[in-house]
Design a protein around this motif. Structure first.
Motif: not given
Length: 163
Positions: A75-90
């Protein structure tokens, strides 16, 4: 009395060390090994994974994961962690409800809904994900899987930075 039933909060880990900063730990090449347990706690699969982690100048992270299971599935999974005010949107391709990654002290918490293969179709499963940095190069990840509020399994893995 009800507070005794509540789970941990990130604040419980505020002073724990080593301090976990996602953009520092999840950088470069990492490897993981773990188990998948069913609702009774029985190990039903084992796996290893390679993770390539990188960050852009604007603070967006990418975790490119390749999982190899003991039954031959990959299995493959590519996470994108985008900065938001209180952490990252995953977000990831098979994540149908993005997570909010937050951290304090040596811990990360993230809660999201993952679409998993089930029979001839798929099933949406809530993932309650806790990660703990135990040494600067080693992180333990424990994820409780639930459906309709009922625990249906667990994933436990160790992630290590590679030199």
């Amino acid at each position: 009395m009800l507070t005794g039933c509540a789970g941990p909060s990130l604040e419980d880990y505020d002073t724990r060390e080593p301090t976990l900063v996602p953009s520092e730990f999840f950088t470069g090449n990492l490897s993981a090994r773990g188990v998948v347990k069913d609702f009774s706690g029985e190990v039903i699969r084992t796996f290893d994974a390679d993770i390539k982690a990188s960050w852009t100048e604007d603070g967006t992270g990418t975790l490119d994961e390749v999982f190899r299971f003991d039954d031959g599935e990959v299995q493959t999974r590519v996470w994108t962690l985008t900065p938001v005010e209180d952490g990252y949107r995953a977000t990831a391709g098979d994540v149908v409800e993005p997570g909010l990654m937050r951290w304090q002290g040596n811990a990360i918490h993230m809660n999201y809904v993952l679409q998993v293969a089930y029979g001839d179709g798929t099933l949406d499963v809530r993932m309650d994900d806790w990660m703990y940095l135990v040494t600067p190069d080693t992180l333990i990840n424990q994820t409780t899987m639930s459906k309709w509020g009922i625990d249906v399994g667990e994933v436990v893995l160790v992630i290590q930075k590679r030199p």
